[in-house]
Design an enzyme around this catalytic site. Structure first.
Site, PDB file in Angstrom:
ATOM      1  N   GLU A   1       0.883  -1.150   0.000  1.00  0.00           N
ATOM      2  CA  GLU A   1       0.000   0.000   0.000  1.00  0.00           C
ATOM      3  C   GLU A   1       0.917   1.194   0.000  1.00  0.00           C
ATOM      4  O   GLU A   1       1.644   1.417   0.980  1.00  0.00           O
ATOM      5  CB  GLU A   1      -0.879  -0.047   1.241  1.00  0.00           C
ATOM      6  CG  GLU A   1      -2.073   0.837   1.106  1.00  0.00           C
ATOM      7  CD  GLU A   1      -2.539   1.267   2.467  1.00  0.00           C
ATOM      8  OE1 GLU A   1      -2.729   0.416   3.334  1.00  0.00           O
ATOM      9  OE2 GLU A   1      -2.666   2.485   2.653  1.00  0.00           O
TER      10      GLU A   1
ATOM     11  N   CYS B   1      -3.730   7.224   4.907  1.00  0.00           N
ATOM     12  CA  CYS B   1      -3.556   6.803   3.500  1.00  0.00           C
ATOM     13  C   CYS B   1      -4.685   7.327   2.635  1.00  0.00           C
ATOM     14  O   CYS B   1      -4.537   7.489   1.434  1.00  0.00           O
ATOM     15  CB  CYS B   1      -3.574   5.289   3.377  1.00  0.00           C
ATOM     16  SG  CYS B   1      -2.652   4.446   4.632  1.00  0.00           S
TER      17      CYS B   1
END
Lengths: 528, 528
Positions: free
Chosen positions: A260, A297
Site C-alpha cells: 500500500e 492513506c
C-alpha cells in the site's frame, strides 16, 4: 542509561546480534528522544529471523486452526487488558490523542480485527473449498508454508502495526509465520505489542518463532529478506520509494508482494451539491483533511472543484477553515520534512497557497494545515503536482467543465479512493466523472469523505498501481485480506483421509462449499 | 508465392505496418516450410494494437455480459463448424495426430472452455459480490478497463492458443480486450481461429478491436508492451527464460503477470505399489511421458524410485518400454535442439542413459523417447539436473530411503504437479513424502499420471514459483482463471441505481451473493 531493547528473535527476547546501530524514538510534540534505545538490525538478526521462521513454517501450516484462533483471540484480550499502558506509549511516540483516537477508535479496531481473523481462521472462511466429484478434484486456499515479512507504517501504531494489524492478522490466519518489521517511530509501542503477542502465542501452544519482531532493518537487509526465495510474501504499508524498492527485490525472486503505497484520494464536488451545502462541505472536508494531522492513506489530498460562484464560495470557506484549523505534530522530523518539501514543490509548480503557507510555531514536529489551488489546465501539464503531501494538506484543482474534470482523472495515477459529492441535478456530470474515475480507484465513495476505512468483508483498501502493487487485493477486510497470503492447492484423486478438513466429504459443520457448481453446506453425496 | 498474411489489428485484417521480417511455419514431420509467409511485428503493429485496445477497453468493460457470452458461444460454434479445416491446419503445423488428439480431445476441450467462459460471464460467476448493508459497502471483481496481452505456447494449437484458449477466454469473460501474440509455429491455425473470433465478435456487436492478433513480435517489442503502464495484465505460457524476461518488464511497470513457465512434475513411486504392479506402472508412465511426443506442461519429467528389487524391476521395465516406444516429431527445430541439449546436460552431469541415447532417424524434427537415471545423492549436488527436457524424456532418481526422497523434494523448484503412487503398506513413507511435497506443487495427484488437466472449477493448473509467477492463481478452471484479469472494486454509499448489476439490492436472478456474512440468493433486505 537504559539497556538497549531486546529483539524478538527465534522465539525469544534476546539482544540484537548486530552492531550496526541504534536509535531512539522521539516525542513528536517536543522532539525529545525517548528511552530506551532500540537496535538497528543487520544481516545477523535478519538471517536468523528468516531461518527461524522457515524452520517453523510447516508446523504452523499444519496447526489446528482452533489453536490459531485461540492465539488471535488471546492476543486481542491481552491488548485490551493492557490498553491503558499501550495507549500511553503510543500517545507518547505518535502525539495522536488518547481520546478518542487511540483508546476509543484505533485500539478497539485492532482487537476487533484480530478477533475477526480468529473467526475466519476457525471457520476456514478464507479457503474457498471447491469440489468436483466427477473429475475427482478438490481445491482450496492453503498456507504458503513460508514466512511473511510485514512492514508496518508510521501512521497507525495499533491497527496497521506490523505485529498487530491487518497484514499481521491476515498472515497468521493463513497459518504463516510473520517476521514483523516494526516502525521505528513507535518502537516501544511495537515492542509492547510483540511482548503480548509472544505470550499469547506460547499460551496457545504454537511454535514460538511464529512471530518475530525487529524495530529497524538496515535498508540492504530489508531488500535481501524481501528478495529471498524462502520468503512466502511481503506486505508493506508506507512511502512509494521504499515500497517500490522492496517490490523490485521481491519480484526478482518471484515473491508476491502486497504494497500500500500512496494515494491522493481525489474528491469531486459538483455544482448542485456546492450550491446546496457548500459551507457544510467545506467543514466536512477540513475535518477530514486535518483529522490525525492528515496522516491517513485515504486523506483527501486533491479536490476537484468547478469554476464559478458556487465553487469560489466553497474554496473561500475551505481556505478560511483551513487557516483557522489547529496545526499539530506529525510523527517525525522526516514526516515534517517531506510535508514541507511537498508543499514547496506544489508552490514551485505554480499552485497558489490559500492557507498554511508559513512554518508552524512551537516545539516538536508541528505543521500547519495547508490548502493550495491551481487551474486544471496547469495541473494537467505538471505531473509533479501529484506528489503526496502526507499530512493535513490538499490541492484544489479548478475545472472549467466536465471534460476538464475527466481530463484530470485521465492524468491521475491509480488511487485507493475517489469521492463524488453530487446532488440530483448533477446527474449528467456525476455520471461522466464516475465512469472515468471508477477504474482509477479501489473504492468509489458517494457523499462522504474518504478517511474512514471500515473493517468489513466488503471493504477494498486497495487500488490500481501505484496506489498498491496489485489491483485485485485488499489490505483491509476479512476474509479477503487473508487470501493474499495463501497458495492454491488442488488434490487430484486423493483419498478422503488424506485431505485437509475443508475438502473432506464431510467438511466443517455448517461450512458453505462449492460442490459440483453449487454452494452448499451439505456433505459430498448428501442432497442439500 | 503467396502474399504475406495480414495481421488482425485495430479491428480489421490489414498488412503489418512493420518491415522487421517474416517467417514461415514448418511441417514438423518433414521440416518443409509451409505457405503463406507471416510478418514479424515491430513497434508499428505493437503500439497500434495497444492504442486500439486501450481505446475500446472502457466500452468493452461496460458491455452487457450477455453480449460477451454471445461472442464466446458464437465463437465456440464457429470453431466446431470449421473443425475439419482447423484440425487439418493444426495437424500440418504441429504433427499432432488428427485422431484422437486434435479432433476428439483438444478441439472439444477448447470449445467447451469457451462455453464455460460464456456461462461464467453471463452468470457473473467470477465477480464475488460482497455486500455489507451496515457499513454501506459493496464490492466485487470488475474488468481491468485495460488490455490483456496473451502469449500462447507451442504445445496446444487450440486449447491454449492465445486467441482461443483459457487465458483468452478468461480475459474476455472479464470484459477486457485481448492482444493475442500467437505462436509462430502454428501461425496459420492461429490466423484461422482469429478470423473466426473476429467474425463472432462483430456478430455479437462488441467493439471490433476487442480481439487483435499478431503472429510474432520482435523480442524488444514484446517486452515494451508487457511493461507499458497502459497494459492491464499479461498472460504467458512457455519457456522460463522468455517468461521471466516478460515478468521483469511487467513488474517494473506494476502490470500483473500470470505465467506458466516450466515444471518437472515429479512422480513418487513407493515400494508396495511397485511390488504389486510395477510392470503396469511402467506402462502407465511410458504412455504418459510419450503422449503428444512429451510436449505437455505436466509431463512426468522426474521419477523418484526407491532402490531395491522392486524399484530395479520397474526401472528395467520402463527402460525397455521407452526404448521400444515410437519417437515422433516435436513442434520445431528449436524444440528439438532444446530437447537434445537438455539430455546432453543430464548426461554431462552424471545421469546414465537407459533409453533414447541416440539421435532419431527420419525426416523432420523427430526425437526418441529418453530415460535417464541417477542416484539421489548425486542429484542433490547438481541443480542443473532440474533442467526441463521438454519432450518425451524423464529422469529417474533412485533413493535409499524416505529421508532421501524428502531431501530431493527439498532441492526441487516449485512445480505444477506432484504425484504419489502408494499402496496401503506405503502409508508412512507416503505421508512423509506428501507432507514435504504438498507446498512445492500446485496439484497433488494420487495414483495417476499428471498429463491430464481437466477443465474444472476445482482444477489448479498453477503452482509455486518458478513453475508459475504467483502461487494463488490457476490458468485453467473457471471461474477462478477469470479472476486473474479482474480488479477489486468497492462502492461506499453509492445509490442502488449507480451500482453494477451484481451489487444492486436485487441482483441477477438466482445469483448467490455474500450479504452481511451469509451466502444467499435473496435480494438485500429480503429474508433468505
Amino acid at each position: 542509561m537504559d539497556a538497549r531493547a531486546d529483539v524478538l528473535l527465534e522465539g525469544r527476547w534476546q539482544p540484537s546480534r548486530d552492531g550496526v546501530g541504534e536509535f531512539r524514538p522521539t516525542d513528536p510534540a517536543t522532539g525529545e528522544a525517548l528511552a530506551p534505545a532500540f537496535p538497528v538490525s543487520g544481516a545477523g538478526d535478519a538471517q536468523a529471523a528468516l531461518a527461524a521462521a522457515c524452520a517453523v513454517a510447516d508446523e504452523l501450516a499444519a496447526a489446528d486452526p482452533q489453536r490459531i484462533a485461540a492465539f488471535l483471540d488471546g492476543y486481542a484480550q491481552a491488548i485490551e487488558d493492557d490498553a491503558a499502558e499501550l495507549v500511553a506509549l503510543a500517545h507518547r511516540e505518535t502525539a495522536l490523542p488518547v481520546e478518542p483516537r487511540l483508546a476509543q477508535v484505533e485500539l478497539p479496531r485492532t482487537t476487533g480485527q484480530l478477533r475477526q481473523a480468529a473467526r475466519a481462521a476457525r471457520e476456514y472462511a478464507w479457503t474457498e473449498p471447491t469440489i468436483d466429484t466427477v473429475a475427482g478434484l478438490r481445491s482450496h486456499l492453503a498456507p504458503l508454508n513460508k514466512p511473511v515479512l510485514v512492514f508496518g507504517p508510521n501512521n497507525f501504531p495499533f491497527a496497521f502495526n506490523a505485529v498487530a494489524g491487518s497484514d499481521f492478522a491476515s498472515a497468521i490466519a493463513a497459518r504463516n509465520p510473520v517476521i514483523a518489521k516494526l516502525h521505528p517511530s513507535h518502537a516501544a509501542t511495537g515492542r509492547r505489542l510483540a511482548q503480548l503477542a509472544h505470550r499469547a502465542l506460547l499460551d496457545a501452544g504454537l511454535p514460538a518463532a511464529s512471530v518475530q519482531a525487529l524495530y529497524q532493518l538496515r535498508h540492504t537487509e530489508g531488500l535481501r529478506l524481501a528478495g529471498d526465495p524462502r520468503m512466502g510474501a511481503i506486505a508493506f504499508t508506507g512511502g512509494r520509494g521504499t515500497g517500490l524498492a522492496l517490490k523490485a527485490a521481491a519480484d526478482a525472486a518471484g515473491v508476491p508482494s502486497y504494497l500500500e503505497l500512496s494515494s491522493l484520494n481525489p474528491v469531486f464536488l459538483f455544482e448542485g451539491a456546492l450550491r446546496a451545502r457548500g459551507a457544510a462541505l467545506a467543514q466536512e472536508f477540513v475535518g477530514s483533511c486535518t483529522l490525525g494531522v492528515g496522516q491517513f492513506c485515504t486523506n483527501p489530498g486533491l479536490l476537484v472543484v468547478p469554476r464559478g460562484a458556487a465553487g469560489d464560495a466553497f474554496v473561500a470557506a475551505a481556505a478560511e477553515r483551513m487557516a483557522a484549523a489547529p496545526g499539530g505534530a506529525v510523527f517525525s522530523q522526516g514526516v515534517r520534512d517531506h510535508y514541507l518539501s511537498a508543499l514547496a514543490q506544489w508552490r514551485s509548480l505554480g499552485a497558489s497557497a490559500l492557507a498554511g503557507d508559513a512554518p508552524a510555531d512551537g516545539p516538536g514536529y508541528r505543521v500547519r494545515p495547508a490548502l493550495f489551488c491551481i487551474d486544471a489546465a496547469q495541473f494537467l501539464t505538471k505531473p509533479g503536482l501529484q506528489t503526496e503531501a502526507f499530512g493535513p494538506a490538499s490541492l484544489i484543482v479548478r475545472t472549467a467543465d466536465v471534460a476538464e474534470a475527466v481530463a484530470v482523472i485521465g492524468a491521475l495515477d491509480g488511487q485507493l479512493t475517489g469521492t463524488l459529492y453530487a446532488d440530483a441535478e448533477d446527474r449528467a456530470a456525476r455520471d461522466a466523472v464516475a465512469a472515468a474515475l471508477r477504474p482509477k480507484v479501489g473504492r468509489l465513495i458517494g457523499g462522504r469523505m474518504p478517511t474512514g476505512v471500515a473493517v468489513s468483508a466488503a471493504m477494498n483498501h486497495g487500488g490500481p498501481y501505484p496506489s498498491t502493487g496489485h489491483p485485485g487485493f485488499t489490505a483491509v477486510g476479512l476474509p479477503a485480506a487473508i487470501r493474499r497470503f495463501a497458495a492454491l492447492h488442488c488434490y487430484d484423486h486423493i483419498d478422503d483421509g488424506h485431505l485437509p478438513v475443508e475438502l473432506r466429504d464431510r467438511g466443517p459443520a455448517g461450512m458453505m462449499r462449492k460442490i459440483d457448481g453449487h454452494w452448499t453446506a451439505s456433505a459430498v453425496g448428501e442432497s442439500a
